[in-house]
Design a protein around this motif. Structure first.
Motif, PDB file in Angstrom:
ATOM      1  N   TYR A  36      -5.679  -0.318 -12.317  1.00 13.72           N
ATOM      2  CA  TYR A  36      -4.304   0.173 -12.421  1.00 13.72           C
ATOM      3  C   TYR A  36      -3.501  -0.824 -13.247  1.00 13.72           C
ATOM      4  CZ  TYR A  36      -4.689   3.908  -8.963  1.00 13.72           C
ATOM      5  OH  TYR A  36      -5.010   5.065  -8.301  1.00 13.72           O
ATOM      6  N   THR A 106      -5.480  -9.405  -6.563  1.00 10.75           N
ATOM      7  CA  THR A 106      -4.162 -10.031  -6.646  1.00 10.75           C
ATOM      8  C   THR A 106      -3.477  -9.796  -7.987  1.00 10.75           C
ATOM      9  OG1 THR A 106      -5.289 -12.076  -7.229  1.00 10.75           O
ATOM     10  CG2 THR A 106      -4.589 -11.834  -4.940  1.00 10.75           C
TER      11      THR A 106
ATOM     12  N   TYR B  33       0.316   6.335   1.791  1.00 15.64           N
ATOM     13  CA  TYR B  33       0.090   4.903   2.003  1.00 15.64           C
ATOM     14  C   TYR B  33       1.395   4.117   1.873  1.00 15.64           C
ATOM     15  CZ  TYR B  33      -4.410   6.563   0.053  1.00 15.64           C
ATOM     16  OH  TYR B  33      -5.549   7.278  -0.236  1.00 15.64           O
ATOM     17  N   TYR B  35       2.134   0.084   0.825  1.00 16.37           N
ATOM     18  CA  TYR B  35       1.638  -1.219   0.413  1.00 16.37           C
ATOM     19  C   TYR B  35       2.821  -2.168   0.276  1.00 16.37           C
ATOM     20  CZ  TYR B  35      -2.934   0.686  -0.974  1.00 16.37           C
ATOM     21  OH  TYR B  35      -4.178   1.263  -0.990  1.00 16.37           O
ATOM     22  N   GLN B  37       3.945  -5.522  -1.929  1.00 11.94           N
ATOM     23  CA  GLN B  37       3.594  -6.297  -3.116  1.00 11.94           C
ATOM     24  C   GLN B  37       4.395  -7.587  -3.117  1.00 11.94           C
ATOM     25  OE1 GLN B  37       4.327  -4.388  -6.922  1.00 11.94           O
ATOM     26  NE2 GLN B  37       3.000  -5.839  -7.995  1.00 11.94           N
ATOM     27  N   GLY B  40       1.910 -12.911  -6.775  1.00 13.48           N
ATOM     28  CA  GLY B  40       0.719 -13.735  -6.617  1.00 13.48           C
ATOM     29  C   GLY B  40      -0.234 -13.280  -5.528  1.00 13.48           C
ATOM     30  N   LYS B  41       0.157 -12.256  -4.768  1.00 16.15           N
ATOM     31  CA  LYS B  41      -0.715 -11.791  -3.684  1.00 16.15           C
ATOM     32  C   LYS B  41      -1.162 -10.349  -3.883  1.00 16.15           C
ATOM     33  CE  LYS B  41       1.134 -14.910  -0.208  1.00 16.15           C
ATOM     34  NZ  LYS B  41       1.791 -15.056   1.109  1.00 16.15           N
ATOM     35  N   GLY B  42      -0.758  -9.738  -4.932  1.00 13.26           N
ATOM     36  CA  GLY B  42      -1.188  -8.373  -5.192  1.00 13.26           C
ATOM     37  C   GLY B  42      -0.586  -7.390  -4.219  1.00 13.26           C
ATOM     38  N   LEU B  43      -1.305  -6.296  -4.003  1.00 10.41           N
ATOM     39  CA  LEU B  43      -0.855  -5.251  -3.094  1.00 10.41           C
ATOM     40  C   LEU B  43      -1.676  -5.332  -1.814  1.00 10.41           C
ATOM     41  CD1 LEU B  43      -0.090  -4.118  -6.003  1.00 10.41           C
ATOM     42  CD2 LEU B  43      -0.216  -1.872  -4.933  1.00 10.41           C
ATOM     43  N   LEU B  45      -2.299  -3.524   2.006  1.00 11.31           N
ATOM     44  CA  LEU B  45      -2.113  -2.262   2.719  1.00 11.31           C
ATOM     45  C   LEU B  45      -1.480  -2.506   4.081  1.00 11.31           C
ATOM     46  CD1 LEU B  45      -2.732   0.816   2.664  1.00 11.31           C
ATOM     47  CD2 LEU B  45      -4.931   0.260   3.700  1.00 11.31           C
ATOM     48  N   ASP B  59      -4.388  -4.033   6.788  1.00  8.89           N
ATOM     49  CA  ASP B  59      -4.522  -5.454   7.127  1.00  8.89           C
ATOM     50  C   ASP B  59      -3.202  -6.122   7.471  1.00  8.89           C
ATOM     51  OD1 ASP B  59      -7.134  -5.969   4.649  1.00  8.89           O
ATOM     52  OD2 ASP B  59      -7.239  -5.324   6.748  1.00  8.89           O
ATOM     53  N   LEU B  90       5.644  -0.430  -1.740  1.00  8.57           N
ATOM     54  CA  LEU B  90       5.212   0.699  -2.559  1.00  8.57           C
ATOM     55  C   LEU B  90       4.632   1.795  -1.679  1.00  8.57           C
ATOM     56  CD1 LEU B  90       3.434  -1.207  -5.462  1.00  8.57           C
ATOM     57  CD2 LEU B  90       5.718  -0.238  -5.468  1.00  8.57           C
ATOM     58  N   VAL B 102      -4.837   7.568  -6.920  1.00  3.43           N
ATOM     59  CA  VAL B 102      -3.715   7.344  -6.012  1.00  3.43           C
ATOM     60  C   VAL B 102      -2.458   7.237  -6.873  1.00  3.43           C
ATOM     61  CG1 VAL B 102      -2.697   5.768  -4.333  1.00  3.43           C
ATOM     62  CG2 VAL B 102      -5.160   6.183  -4.318  1.00  3.43           C
ATOM     63  N   PHE B 104       1.641   6.375  -7.258  1.00  4.43           N
ATOM     64  CA  PHE B 104       2.569   5.436  -6.658  1.00  4.43           C
ATOM     65  C   PHE B 104       4.015   5.782  -6.960  1.00  4.43           C
ATOM     66  CE2 PHE B 104       0.077   1.965  -4.913  1.00  4.43           C
ATOM     67  CZ  PHE B 104      -1.176   2.239  -5.426  1.00  4.43           C
ATOM     68  N   GLY B 105       4.890   5.466  -6.005  1.00  5.63           N
ATOM     69  CA  GLY B 105       6.314   5.478  -6.249  1.00  5.63           C
ATOM     70  C   GLY B 105       6.735   4.185  -6.936  1.00  5.63           C
ATOM     71  N   LYS B 106       8.025   4.078  -7.252  1.00  2.70           N
ATOM     72  CA  LYS B 106       8.510   2.920  -8.007  1.00  2.70           C
ATOM     73  C   LYS B 106       8.911   1.762  -7.098  1.00  2.70           C
ATOM     74  CE  LYS B 106       9.794   5.333 -12.177  1.00  2.70           C
ATOM     75  NZ  LYS B 106      10.798   5.580 -13.223  1.00  2.70           N
TER      76      LYS B 106
END
Lengths: 114, 113
Positions: A36, A106, B33, B35, B37, B40-43, B45, B59, B90, B102, B104-106
Motif C-alpha cells: 500500500y 512499519t 477495521y 487501525y 497509525q 515510525g510504528k506503522g499501522l 490493528l 493487538d 484509520l 482493503v 481505507f478512510g482518510k
C-alpha cells in the motif's frame, strides 16, 4: 506470530533512478501479500497484491513486486522513480484469526531528490 | 465505487476523557477495521468486525472499545485518553476474503492535551 518487517525507515532516491523497498514476512502457511502507498495528506491506496501464482506481480504506476518463499520476502521495485512517488510505502500480509485482517509493516518513507 | 467517511477529521480531547470516533462505508462490505497509525510504528490493528454485531480484538485493543451496530458503520471509543497522546486512527473495510483489497478512510487525527 505473523509479522511484517520493513528494515528501511527512510530511503532517498534521485528522480529517474531505480527503487527497491524491502519487505520480509513471517507467516505459517501460504501468504497473501500487499503493498500500500500513502501519499501526503491522503488515505492508503493499494499498489499491488500477491496471491499464490506468478511470483512477480505488476501494480499501478510502474511498480512491481517479487515474492520469494525461500527468502520470505516480497520486495517492491520501480525502474524509474518520479517526483510524484514521494510517499510512505507499507507492506502487509493477510492473516486469519477468526476473520481476515491485514498485518502491516512499519512503513518506508521514500523521498525523491531532483 | 464507494467511500469510507470518518468523523471527525480532527479530535482534541483532555486526559481521562472518553472519546468516540465514527466510520461509515457504502461499499456494502462485510468486514470493517480500526487501525492506529503512529509515526515510525506503522499501522497497528485495534479491532475488526466480520459482520454486524461481531467484534474481534487486534493487538492494540487495550484501552479501546468498538461497536458495530449496523453493517455500514463501525465506531471506536477511546475509553480514557492519555495525556500527550497523538495518533491517526484509520478505518477500513473489505469484502473479507484473503486476496481482496482493503479500502481505507482518510483518518481521524487525535490530540490529547
Amino acid at each position: 506470530a505473523q509479522s511484517v518487517t520493513q528494515p528501511d525507515a527512510r530511503v532517498t532516491v534521485s528522480e529517474g533512478a531505480s527503487l527497491q523497498l524491502r519487505c520480509k514476512y513471517s507467516y505459517f502457511g501460504t501468504p497473501y501479500l500487499f503493498w500500500y502507498v500513502q501519499y501526503p495528506r491522503q488515505g492508503l491506496q493499494l499498489l499491488l497484491k500477491y496471491y499464490p501464482g506468478d511470483p512477480v506481480v505488476q501494480g499501478v504506476n510502474g511498480f512491481e513486486a517479487e515474492f520469494s518463499k525461500s527468502n520470505s520476502s516480497f520486495h517492491l521495485r520501480k525502474a524509474s522513480v518520479h517526483w510524484s512517488d514521494w510517499a510512505v510505502y507499507f507492506c502487509a500480509v493477510s492473516t486469519y484469526q477468526g476473520g481476515r485482517a491485514l498485518i502491516f509493516g512499519t512503513g518506508t518513507t521514500v523521498s525523491v531528490s531532483p | 465505487g464507494g467511500i469510507i467517511t470518518q468523523t471527525p477529521k480532527f479530535l482534541i480531547g483532555q486526559e481521562g476523557q472518553k472519546l468516540t470516533l465514527k466510520c461509515q462505508q457504502n461499499f456494502n462490505h462485510d468486514t470493517m477495521y480500526w487501525y492506529r497509525q503512529d509515526s515510525g510504528k506503522g499501522l497497528r490493528l485495534i479491532y475488526y468486525s466480520i459482520t454486524e454485531n461481531d467484534l474481534q480484538k487486534g493487538d492494540l485493543s487495550e484501552g479501546y472499545d468498538a461497536s458495530r451496530e449496523k453493517k455500514s458503520s463501525f465506531s471506536l471509543t477511546v475509553t480514557s485518553a492519555q495525556k500527550n497522546e497523538m495518533a491517526v486512527f484509520l478505518c477500513a473495510s473489505s469484502i473479507g476474503r484473503a486476496d481482496t483489497e482493503v479500502f481505507f478512510g482518510k483518518g481521524t487525527r487525535l490530540t490529547v492535551v
